[in-house]
Design a protein around this motif. Structure first.
Motif, mmCIF file in Angstrom:
data_model
loop_
_atom_site.group_PDB
_atom_site.id
_atom_site.type_symbol
_atom_site.label_atom_id
_atom_site.label_comp_id
_atom_site.label_asym_id
_atom_site.label_seq_id
_atom_site.Cartn_x
_atom_site.Cartn_y
_atom_site.Cartn_z
ATOM 1 N N ILE A 44 0.840 -1.209 0.000
ATOM 2 C CA ILE A 44 0.000 0.000 0.000
ATOM 3 C C ILE A 44 0.871 1.253 0.000
ATOM 4 C CG2 ILE A 44 -1.671 1.333 1.341
ATOM 5 C CD1 ILE A 44 -2.778 -1.367 2.340
ATOM 6 N N ILE A 216 -1.597 -4.843 -5.319
ATOM 7 C CA ILE A 216 -1.956 -3.873 -4.285
ATOM 8 C C ILE A 216 -1.347 -2.512 -4.584
ATOM 9 C CG2 ILE A 216 -1.710 -3.292 -1.844
ATOM 10 C CD1 ILE A 216 -1.783 -6.348 -1.303
ATOM 11 N N VAL A 220 -3.435 0.949 -5.570
ATOM 12 C CA VAL A 220 -3.314 2.176 -4.777
ATOM 13 C C VAL A 220 -2.888 3.339 -5.673
ATOM 14 C CG1 VAL A 220 -2.027 3.321 -2.942
ATOM 15 C CG2 VAL A 220 -2.850 0.988 -2.617
#
Length: 444
Positions: A44, A216, A220
């Motif tokens: 993230i 991921i 993001v």
């Protein structure tokens, strides 16, 4: 019914001791749980960091573009001084921040935990980010993608140190690949880059780790930047018969040019002769000379500053460009890379490749201009990084030219072979030797 439940779920599995053992092995305090949390958090953060770094680099490029337009001749003075200042700062305060950043991640796999204090330490990557932005502000022919890989690996290292779990080489691969994916919005290219370039001996068990980190980080970054295609939706294509003629020529020309670039950088980093001895003894003066080369090219052409993104995109969409752009950008990028200041070569290499494709348009005037330019980009990029699958997928994803896949694959594999005629050693792996960890192989 209770008898059936007891038969399927024996009572001995749920004794307090077994429950405590399960918590130790899989619970919130377990190494496995904390490792997964570190990877999830790191992925993230990589998306956020890559986005912020991209925004900062684009801002710096815009500032320099306005400055170079308003004060046309002044970069002849300020660019060499910027090169000298950046190299002095790098050598004095952050020696592991020099160059692309990808060789550092490759070298860090030898001892990932120790690397979090040196090659991918917070201090090193903070300096890397600031100095790379400084290089863009100075007009250097640098990109942000290589530094993003080092930043991403450092983020993974930091999250693992925070929760006190060992850092593995596979996690660095995942972080670096996620950085590529977030920087270009190219998840497949990030995966292939991990396999072809970052991992010299790729382990199958790392696959899901890499995929998870890439997905991921990409999600993001995309949620912040929006769903975009790096060069725009070009959708280039080429008839099969034409590709049979163009692909070999593009592959050989671009591959050999890319091999020459790699050989130049490796020679300056590894060779022992009078010239390299002088550059090592006088790094700041040498950086000033390299900056002067970049400044002269930039001032007199107006096109070779920075990443070369605008010029490359213009050629992709069919805008006529001067034939000297490719060679001029080649020299500017080589001069920047050997100077020793922080900055990547991904984006500038794509611009040089566009220049190669622009030259090939003169050889094949009847073929689709966009397709020729993209094949030139694939060939040169594959020749430099020696990662043909990554070259194909990164151009496919950044131009949405999936109809050109077969010609691109043929071009990339020919370019990879042609590059080896000029330079046997892979660029990033060769440069990684200059960052060898203590206790491993020695730097040349």
């Amino acid at each position: 019914m209770p008898g059936l439940f007891d038969h399927l779920m024996p009572a001995k599995r749920w004794t307090p001791s077994r429950y405590r053992a399960l918590l130790r092995a899989r619970g919130p305090r377990s190494v496995q749980f904390r490792t997964r949390a570190a990877i999830l958090t790191g992925a993230i953060l990589i998306g956020v960091v890559a986005t912020l770094f991209a925004e900062a680099a684009d801002w710096a490029a815009g500032v320099f573009a306005g400055y170079a337009q308003s004060w046309h001749w002044l970069p002849l003075l300020t660019t060499p001084l910027t090169f000298m200042g950046l190299v002095w700062l790098t050598r004095r305060y952050a020696p592991f921040a020099r160059g692309s950043g990808i060789p550092q991640v490759i070298a860090a796999q030898a001892d990932p935990n120790e690397a979090t204090r040196t090659l991918i330490s917070p201090r090193t990557v903070a300096a890397k980010a600031v100095l790379t932005i400084g290089a863009v502000l100075g007009g250097a022919s640098v990109g942000r993608e290589g530094p993003t890989v080092q930043l991403a690996a450092a983020v993974m290292g930091a999250t693992h140190r925070l929760v006190r779990v060992p850092l593995r080489g596979g996690v660095l691969i995942a972080g670096g690949a996620a950085g590529v994916a977030a920087a270009f919005n190219t998840p497949l290219a990030g995966l292939l880059f991990a396999i072809e370039e970052l991992a010299s001996a790729y382990e199958q068990r790392v696959t899901l780790l890499v995929l998870a980190a890439i997905v991921i980080a990409g999600m993001v970054a995309q949620s912040v930047q929006g769903d975009y295609i790096y060069f725009g939706a070009i959708g280039a294509h080429m008839p099969l018969l034409s590709a049979l003629l163009v692909a070999p020529v593009a592959g050989i020309a671009g591959g050999m040019a890319g091999g020459l670039f790699s050989r130049t950088l490796l020679a300056m980093a590894q060779s022992r002769n009078r010239m390299t001895a002088w550059t090592r003894a006088n790094p700041v003066k040498f950086a000033g000379a390299c900056g002067a080369v970049v400044a002269v090219l930039g001032v007199f052409t107006g096109l070779t500053w920075g990443t070369g993104y605008s010029a490359a995109r213009a050629m992709i969409v069919g805008v006529d460009a001067p034939l000297w752009f490719g060679p001029a950008k080649f020299v500017a990028t080589a001069a920047t890379a050997i100077a020793g200041l922080p900055g990547g070569i991904f984006a500038p290499s794509l611009a040089v490749g566009a220049g190669v494709g622009n030259l090939l348009r003169e050889v094949f005037p009847g073929e689709p201009a966009s397709a020729i330019v993209i094949l030139g980009m694939v060939a040169y990029f594959a020749g430099v990084v020696r990662a043909p699958l990554t070259a194909v997928i990164i151009l496919s994803e950044t131009t949405a030219s999936r109809g050109l896949m077969l010609p691109m694959f043929a071009t990339a594999f020919i370019a990879d072979a042609a590059s080896q005629w000029v330079c046997r050693e892979k660029l990033y792996h060769g440069l990684s030797k200059t960052f060898a960890m203590p206790g491993t192989s020695k730097a040349p």
